[in-house]
Motif scaffolding. Structure first.
Motif, PDB file in Angstrom:
ATOM      1  N   HIS A 176      15.455  27.811  30.422  1.00 54.76           N
ATOM      2  CA  HIS A 176      15.107  28.337  29.101  1.00 54.76           C
ATOM      3  C   HIS A 176      13.943  27.582  28.463  1.00 54.76           C
ATOM      4  O   HIS A 176      13.436  28.017  27.420  1.00 54.76           O
ATOM      5  CB  HIS A 176      16.323  28.277  28.177  1.00 54.76           C
ATOM      6  CG  HIS A 176      17.482  29.093  28.655  1.00 54.76           C
ATOM      7  ND1 HIS A 176      17.466  30.466  28.719  1.00 54.76           N
ATOM      8  CD2 HIS A 176      18.708  28.719  29.131  1.00 54.76           C
ATOM      9  CE1 HIS A 176      18.617  30.916  29.187  1.00 54.76           C
ATOM     10  NE2 HIS A 176      19.389  29.873  29.442  1.00 54.76           N
ATOM     11  N   GLU A 213      26.602  34.533  33.017  1.00 51.82           N
ATOM     12  CA  GLU A 213      25.495  33.776  32.425  1.00 51.82           C
ATOM     13  C   GLU A 213      24.183  34.078  33.132  1.00 51.82           C
ATOM     14  O   GLU A 213      23.156  34.329  32.491  1.00 51.82           O
ATOM     15  CB  GLU A 213      25.787  32.273  32.495  1.00 51.82           C
ATOM     16  CG  GLU A 213      24.659  31.383  32.000  1.00 51.82           C
ATOM     17  CD  GLU A 213      24.344  31.559  30.526  1.00 51.82           C
ATOM     18  OE1 GLU A 213      23.225  31.176  30.119  1.00 51.82           O
ATOM     19  OE2 GLU A 213      25.205  32.062  29.787  1.00 51.82           O
ATOM     20  N   SER A 226      20.220  25.297  32.889  1.00 49.60           N
ATOM     21  CA  SER A 226      19.835  25.530  31.495  1.00 49.60           C
ATOM     22  C   SER A 226      18.379  25.167  31.230  1.00 49.60           C
ATOM     23  O   SER A 226      17.790  25.633  30.244  1.00 49.60           O
ATOM     24  CB  SER A 226      20.751  24.732  30.558  1.00 49.60           C
ATOM     25  OG  SER A 226      22.100  25.175  30.662  1.00 49.60           O
ATOM     26  N   ASN A 280      23.514  25.606  28.122  1.00 48.85           N
ATOM     27  CA  ASN A 280      22.772  25.282  26.904  1.00 48.85           C
ATOM     28  C   ASN A 280      21.483  26.088  26.890  1.00 48.85           C
ATOM     29  O   ASN A 280      20.598  25.871  27.713  1.00 48.85           O
ATOM     30  CB  ASN A 280      22.473  23.776  26.868  1.00 48.85           C
ATOM     31  CG  ASN A 280      21.717  23.387  25.613  1.00 48.85           C
ATOM     32  OD1 ASN A 280      21.609  24.166  24.668  1.00 48.85           O
ATOM     33  ND2 ASN A 280      21.175  22.182  25.600  1.00 48.85           N
ATOM     34  N   ARG A 281      21.386  27.012  25.963  1.00 50.84           N
ATOM     35  CA  ARG A 281      20.189  27.860  25.898  1.00 50.84           C
ATOM     36  C   ARG A 281      19.036  27.187  25.147  1.00 50.84           C
ATOM     37  O   ARG A 281      17.957  27.748  25.026  1.00 50.84           O
ATOM     38  CB  ARG A 281      20.521  29.197  25.253  1.00 50.84           C
ATOM     39  CG  ARG A 281      21.407  30.071  26.150  1.00 50.84           C
ATOM     40  CD  ARG A 281      21.764  31.384  25.492  1.00 50.84           C
ATOM     41  NE  ARG A 281      22.502  32.226  26.418  1.00 50.84           N
ATOM     42  CZ  ARG A 281      21.943  33.149  27.206  1.00 50.84           C
ATOM     43  NH1 ARG A 281      20.645  33.337  27.180  1.00 50.84           N
ATOM     44  NH2 ARG A 281      22.674  33.875  28.015  1.00 50.84           N
ATOM     45  N   LYS A 282      19.283  25.997  24.593  1.00 48.85           N
ATOM     46  CA  LYS A 282      18.227  25.230  23.928  1.00 48.85           C
ATOM     47  C   LYS A 282      18.197  23.823  24.519  1.00 48.85           C
ATOM     48  O   LYS A 282      18.550  22.852  23.856  1.00 48.85           O
ATOM     49  CB  LYS A 282      18.470  25.177  22.424  1.00 48.85           C
ATOM     50  CG  LYS A 282      18.395  26.540  21.757  1.00 48.85           C
ATOM     51  CD  LYS A 282      18.641  26.419  20.260  1.00 48.85           C
ATOM     52  CE  LYS A 282      18.569  27.774  19.583  1.00 48.85           C
ATOM     53  NZ  LYS A 282      18.807  27.674  18.117  1.00 48.85           N
ATOM     54  N   VAL A 297      20.336  36.313  32.093  1.00 53.40           N
ATOM     55  CA  VAL A 297      19.012  35.694  32.173  1.00 53.40           C
ATOM     56  C   VAL A 297      18.050  36.517  33.024  1.00 53.40           C
ATOM     57  O   VAL A 297      16.873  36.653  32.699  1.00 53.40           O
ATOM     58  CB  VAL A 297      19.121  34.260  32.747  1.00 53.40           C
ATOM     59  CG1 VAL A 297      17.742  33.670  33.010  1.00 53.40           C
ATOM     60  CG2 VAL A 297      19.897  33.368  31.791  1.00 53.40           C
TER      61      VAL A 297
END
Length: 514
Positions: free
Chosen positions: A265, A316, A262, A511-513, A320
């Motif tokens: 990102h 996932e 993650s 978790n993209r943040k 990306v």
């Protein structure tokens, strides 16, 4: 004295004979205590290997202050003490060791780096921090085995916040909290100092094998805090390559470290990383197509849920990477999806077998309940009135409970049988394991549980109607026994139902943040 060239002091120290050791040391010169056997061990190191008698160590060190840092064939006595987890002995030897001798030359600094590693492994973070404060350069110094320092900060911090003290004694509980907070402070300070030193490295030093190896080992172990801190202090390390010319994020995918993946990102090299190919022309999506090492798969219950997790990873990563990677072929002329199919062929077969066995067993139970509850509808307790044909206890509230629970049990068990039949007749495509099959299994198990509970309620209501107030104690006893099968079912199957629900509908593991 022996064929292994051990002196009388070696033998006495290894046997733990304190008085003999004291007598021998009294009659020896300081230099005599540095005599090594055929393995290159001094008497102090030999004693540490066989026992942790601090009095023996104190006796020797009093005679020769250099003993804790005398380098033997492999490392120093103080390092051996940490390695053998003789914590009290290790702390004593470190307290009397000369810091100057530990840092006197490059060879000794390698041993000092090893001491920090061993102190971290034995959770003596204060020792590691103390030595690092005296020589910050040790943070980027490889030990005698060529391994740079790694602190598993993520594991330590996880322990602090997920394992609160359970001791009912309030003072002991506060003491435990204090100790955990202290460890948190120490590990955070260690991490900060290590990152500060890594910032000072130039491009050539940054590409040292031990630094790269340490970073990739941290990824493999899932040391999120360590890797995140390293990226913050040295963004250039985002672009380093390890085994088979794979980047950090490809390694995270290969080891299925969701938190670490993650981080992609939030890095500046995201575009470059997602377009990278390794030595075998594999892109990131190929890494998701490779099968997961078995120890990590074993943490997930059931082959079907394991297959689901692998598909979640593939989807996932697919979201990306750039579109060209979908049909890109590697050195084996395989696209990512073809590689996924080949690598997960056995897992797919195991998942199908697991699903069918579970569905078959539950179908039998569901069918039995359907039969029983359907028959119970026409054989109501007390029978029917001969004149009207209505049940005799029609106006009884408990009888109405019997009718309602019977209907609920019949309809829910029928639903569960239909769901399990849907599973048995499924085509078992790969993508079916992502949502379709887990959803059917979850509905089937949920309705089966409801039907069993309703069946027991129906039975208890029928018993209560028949016995009325005449045998209330017997009715209470029978109703109590009815709770046993429900409890057993909950204990055996409910955890699986919860796991399927969480695996399918819980918030994304990615978790993209970050």
């Amino acid at each position: 004295m022996t064929r292994t060239r051990r002196t009388a002091l070696h033998v006495a120290a290894m046997a733990g004979h304190t008085e003999i050791v004291e007598t021998l040391v009294e009659n020896m010169s300081p230099e005599d205590l540095e005599i090594k056997d055929s393995s290159g061990f001094t008497a102090l190191t030999a004693a540490i290997s066989y026992n942790a008698n601090i009095k023996i160590a104190e006796c020797m060190v009093k005679k020769n202050k250099k003993l804790p840092t005398v380098v033997d064939e492999l490392c120093m006595p103080v390092v051996w003490a940490f390695r053998y987890c003789h914590i009290e002995m290790a702390r004593y030897l470190y307290s009397v060791a000369s810091i100057e001798s530990l840092l006197s030359d490059d060879d000794n600094r390698a041993h000092a780096a090893g001491l920090i590693n061993q102190a971290i492994m034995t959770k003596c973070y204060d020792v590691a921090l103390h030595l690092l404060q005296h020589c910050p350069q040790l943070a980027t110094t490889a030990d005698t085995a060529g391994i740079a320092i790694v602190i598993d900060g993520d594991r330590v911090i996880k322990e602090i916040y997920t394992k609160p003290p359970t001791n009912p004694n309030m003072s002991s509980g506060f003491k435990k909290i204090y100790e955990m907070k202290l460890i948190h402070i120490q590990t955070s300070e260690l991490l900060r100092r290590m990152c500060d030193e890594i910032k000072k490295l130039d491009e050539t030093q940054m590409s040292r094998p031990d630094i790269i190896t340490t970073l990739f080992e941290a990824v493999e172990k899932g040391n999120f805090e360590f890797v995140r801190s390293i990226f913050k202090s040295s963004p250039d390390l985002e672009e380093v390559y390890g085994f088979h010319e794979r980047n950090i994020f490809m390694a995270a995918i290969r080891c299925r470290q969701a938190k670490l993946f993650s981080l992609i990102h939030g890095v500046r090299s995201k575009l470059k990383a997602t377009n990278h190919r390794d030595r075998d022309s594999n892109n990131m999506l190929h890494m998701a197509g490779l099968s997961l090492p078995h120890p990590q798969l074993d943490r997930i219950a059931g082959a079907a849920l394991q297959m689901q997790r692998e598909l979640q990873w593939f989807k996932e990563v697919e979201s990306v990477v750039p579109p060209w990677t979908y049909e890109h072929i590697n050195s084996e002329s395989l696209t990512p999806r073809q590689l996924f199919t080949r690598e997960h062929k056995q897992l797919l077969s195991d998942g199908e077998k697991w699903m069918k066995e579970t569905a078959t067993s539950c179908t039998v139970v569901g069918a039995l309940i359907v039969t029983i509850m359907f028959a119970a509808t026409f054989t109501v307790p007390g029978g029917n009135d001969e004149g009207t044909g209505y049940p005799k206890f029609l106006d009884n509230k408990t009888f109405m409970l019997f009718i309602k629970s019977d209907a609920i049990s019949l309809f829910s068990s029928t639903t569960s049988v239909l769901m399990f039949l849907g599973i048995l007749t499924s085509t078992y495509d790969e993508d079916d394991f992502l949502k379709s099959l887990p959803k059917k299994l979850m509905i089937g198990l949920g309705t089966l549980f409801l039907s069993i509970a309703a069946m027991m309620i129906s039975f208890c209501a029928a018993v209560s109607v028949m016995l009325d107030d005449k045998k209330s104690w017997l009715a209470f006893f029978i109703i109590s026994l009815a709770g046993i099968p429900i409890t057993l079912f909950v204990l055996m199957q409910f955890p699986l139902l919860i796991e399927i629900y969480l695996s399918t509908y819980r918030p994304n593991i990615f978790n993209r943040k970050p």
